[in-house]
Design a protein around this motif. Sequence first.
Motif, PDB file in Angstrom:
ATOM      1  N   LEU A  53       0.599  -1.232   0.068  1.00 53.96           N
ATOM      2  CA  LEU A  53       0.176   0.152  -0.163  1.00 53.96           C
ATOM      3  C   LEU A  53       0.953   1.309  -0.098  1.00 53.96           C
ATOM      4  N   ASN A  54       2.024   1.216   0.572  1.00 55.50           N
ATOM      5  CA  ASN A  54       2.731   2.271   0.761  1.00 55.50           C
ATOM      6  C   ASN A  54       3.392   2.873  -0.628  1.00 55.50           C
ATOM      7  N   ASP A  55       3.567   1.803  -1.492  1.00 56.79           N
ATOM      8  CA  ASP A  55       4.256   2.084  -2.794  1.00 56.79           C
ATOM      9  C   ASP A  55       2.989   2.607  -3.699  1.00 56.79           C
ATOM     10  N   ILE A  56       1.863   2.051  -3.680  1.00 57.31           N
ATOM     11  CA  ILE A  56       0.865   2.566  -4.292  1.00 57.31           C
ATOM     12  C   ILE A  56       0.283   4.070  -3.917  1.00 57.31           C
ATOM     13  N   ILE A  57       0.344   4.436  -2.713  1.00 57.02           N
ATOM     14  CA  ILE A  57       0.109   5.690  -2.291  1.00 57.02           C
ATOM     15  C   ILE A  57       0.876   6.834  -3.043  1.00 57.02           C
ATOM     16  N   GLU A  58       2.622   6.260  -2.792  1.00 58.77           N
ATOM     17  CA  GLU A  58       3.612   7.424  -3.350  1.00 58.77           C
ATOM     18  C   GLU A  58       3.193   7.374  -4.965  1.00 58.77           C
ATOM     19  N   TYR A  59       3.063   6.335  -5.575  1.00 54.61           N
ATOM     20  CA  TYR A  59       2.729   6.213  -6.955  1.00 54.61           C
ATOM     21  C   TYR A  59       1.529   7.455  -7.397  1.00 54.61           C
ATOM     22  N   LEU A 130       1.225  -4.795  -9.564  1.00 53.28           N
ATOM     23  CA  LEU A 130       2.516  -5.202  -9.374  1.00 53.28           C
ATOM     24  C   LEU A 130       2.945  -4.876  -7.698  1.00 53.28           C
ATOM     25  N   SER A 131       2.558  -3.796  -7.324  1.00 52.39           N
ATOM     26  CA  SER A 131       2.955  -3.446  -6.227  1.00 52.39           C
ATOM     27  C   SER A 131       2.201  -4.556  -5.031  1.00 52.39           C
ATOM     28  N   MET A 132       1.075  -4.741  -5.243  1.00 54.00           N
ATOM     29  CA  MET A 132       0.210  -5.488  -4.240  1.00 54.00           C
ATOM     30  C   MET A 132       0.775  -6.941  -4.570  1.00 54.00           C
ATOM     31  N   ASN A 133       0.866  -7.428  -5.680  1.00 53.28           N
ATOM     32  CA  ASN A 133       1.139  -8.796  -5.805  1.00 53.28           C
ATOM     33  C   ASN A 133       2.608  -9.079  -5.405  1.00 53.28           C
ATOM     34  N   PHE A 134       3.588  -8.270  -5.675  1.00 55.57           N
ATOM     35  CA  PHE A 134       5.205  -8.825  -5.458  1.00 55.57           C
ATOM     36  C   PHE A 134       5.019  -8.451  -3.874  1.00 55.57           C
ATOM     37  N   ALA A 165      16.820  -5.021  -8.374  1.00 54.24           N
ATOM     38  CA  ALA A 165      17.379  -4.008  -7.316  1.00 54.24           C
ATOM     39  C   ALA A 165      15.794  -3.714  -6.587  1.00 54.24           C
ATOM     40  N   ASP A 166      14.822  -3.082  -7.397  1.00 50.53           N
ATOM     41  CA  ASP A 166      13.679  -2.941  -6.571  1.00 50.53           C
ATOM     42  C   ASP A 166      12.837  -4.131  -5.779  1.00 50.53           C
ATOM     43  N   ALA A 167      13.089  -5.165  -6.453  1.00 50.41           N
ATOM     44  CA  ALA A 167      12.594  -6.293  -5.734  1.00 50.41           C
ATOM     45  C   ALA A 167      13.267  -6.613  -4.366  1.00 50.41           C
ATOM     46  N   SER A 168      14.471  -6.440  -4.450  1.00 49.35           N
ATOM     47  CA  SER A 168      15.452  -6.526  -3.072  1.00 49.35           C
ATOM     48  C   SER A 168      15.042  -5.512  -2.245  1.00 49.35           C
ATOM     49  N   ILE A 169      15.006  -4.192  -2.477  1.00 51.10           N
ATOM     50  CA  ILE A 169      14.453  -3.237  -1.615  1.00 51.10           C
ATOM     51  C   ILE A 169      13.129  -3.205  -1.244  1.00 51.10           C
ATOM     52  N   ASN A 170      12.284  -3.281  -1.838  1.00 50.49           N
ATOM     53  CA  ASN A 170      10.782  -3.511  -1.390  1.00 50.49           C
ATOM     54  C   ASN A 170      10.668  -4.854  -0.986  1.00 50.49           C
ATOM     55  N   GLY A 171      11.386  -5.769  -1.347  1.00 46.01           N
ATOM     56  CA  GLY A 171      11.182  -6.953  -0.720  1.00 46.01           C
ATOM     57  C   GLY A 171      11.548  -7.251   0.877  1.00 46.01           C
ATOM     58  N   ALA A 172      12.633  -6.492   1.211  1.00 44.35           N
ATOM     59  CA  ALA A 172      13.053  -6.485   2.537  1.00 44.35           C
ATOM     60  C   ALA A 172      12.031  -5.604   3.504  1.00 44.35           C
ATOM     61  N   LYS A 191      16.442   3.353   3.909  1.00 45.39           N
ATOM     62  CA  LYS A 191      15.329   3.870   3.493  1.00 45.39           C
ATOM     63  C   LYS A 191      14.242   3.772   4.327  1.00 45.39           C
ATOM     64  N   TYR A 192      13.936   2.579   4.794  1.00 44.37           N
ATOM     65  CA  TYR A 192      12.875   2.129   5.721  1.00 44.37           C
ATOM     66  C   TYR A 192      12.994   2.384   7.139  1.00 44.37           C
ATOM     67  N   LYS A 193      14.285   2.527   7.554  1.00 47.45           N
ATOM     68  CA  LYS A 193      14.535   2.668   9.110  1.00 47.45           C
ATOM     69  C   LYS A 193      14.241   1.573   9.741  1.00 47.45           C
ATOM     70  N   PHE A 194      14.799   0.458   9.404  1.00 49.48           N
ATOM     71  CA  PHE A 194      15.026  -0.696  10.468  1.00 49.48           C
ATOM     72  C   PHE A 194      16.417  -1.257  10.218  1.00 49.48           C
TER      73      PHE A 194
END
Length: 480
Positions: A53-59, A130-134, A165-172, A191-194
């Motif tokens: 959802l975070n990615d969808i909002i930014e998009y 693609l955001s929801m699925n992945f 790269a995006d799969a790795s970043i968002n996947g984490a 990026k996501y502060k963890f």
Amino acid sequence: MKEDRNLTMLSDFYEFTMANAYFNNGMKDTVAVFDAYYRRNPDEAGFSIFAGLNDIIEYVKNLSFSEEDIEYFRENADFSEGFLDYLRDFKFTGDIWAFPEGSVMFPNEPIVTVKAPIIECSIVETYLLLSMNFNSLVATKTNRIVRSAGDRLVMEFGARRAQGADASINGARAAYIGGAPITSNTYSAQKYKFKASGTMAHSWIQAFPSEYEAFKTYAKSYPDNCILLIDTYDTLRSGLPNAMRVFEEELVPKGLSGGVRIDSGDLAYLSKEVRKILDENGFTDAKIVASNSLDEFKIESLLSQGAKIDSFGIGERLITAKSDPVFGGVYKLVAIETDGKIEAKIKVSENVEKITTPGEKKVYRLYDKETGKAEADYIALAGEKIDDTKPMVIFDPLFTWKMKRMENYKARKMQVQIFDKGNLVYESPSLEEIASYSKGEVESIWEEVKRFDQPHNYYVDLSQDLWNLKQNLILEAKRK
């Protein structure tokens, strides 16, 4: 960390061909309603976890076309100049509702609903899916792995195995939502502060004249986080003895304890032998970390064999969801506004699973007040009122002769509004809050639904009015 990528053009080309045709046929202001949902859980699971959802909002916030984009269409597509002018001032002006990120979800219920002019609905489809699925795929897979590990720590180590790269970043990030609070991906952690974590590779040991020297140098550098990789040459004959020697020399005098990681071989046998030897030599606090192409099935097997493992580093089988790597979310038109009134629409197919559920809808989750457990999801038309002070009968969607009577229950509306007339009205929780919420969501599900082998079927039922509407539209479609 701010990123400047405009992903508006990340859309299937047919979305733009339809948009141009809608525009040229006087339909640019026609309001449509689309539902995003999925048809089955990966790995034959009992449920999935919504992420992305975070990615969808930014998009959606950043939707806009540059002059370069418009020139691309002018040179590569047969689009009208009127449509290209329309794109210059394009922005999202509609409404979006969605499950909160981290929610438990079930097949065939609307997870994200978009109500907007039909061109806007079309253009957002690809990125929304693609955001929801992945992200949902990775969050769901991670949660399965975390549950298989029990109270043992699970760390996401998939950066080098991710499909881009995006799969790795968002996947984490999705893995964090699913229950893995540590990643090897430094970029994503920043990026996501963890928390990012990692110790050494086999190359570190190979770079020194001896395994002992490699371990000793590392222990001097990182005495507070000394996890030594002991399988470069021989786990039990050299790796473990050298590790214990270094623990004795470098850590014990400082009142510290270290740990070892095993990345190959028979992890069940080796972990038991390592634990036995560590304990016999007084290193009872030393931790054992395991990695090497693990997933929930392998972890269950290891633990059933009595493996002595304190934490797991999970790579390729998490970040790619290797056992079932496609999350089949779809995005379907369910209504069109005509003369100010919403007209329900349906897609009929010879494949029963592809028949859509029409109309504007709301999803309710019904919780037993005594146990706090989720008992069923109930999908109703948007205008229907749900009175949870009255008994309700819920039918099983797969076995329609099965039913349960709900009496002492509470109904919770699952979708929350994200955008209202193009304005963001939702305040996104922190990633830590999303992960905590998701953990609570999973805890609210009965264990029978959560089991890996033949999980109990969770009830997702349609209201009588919605069921009648669907059947009537199916009959009408057959007459056409």
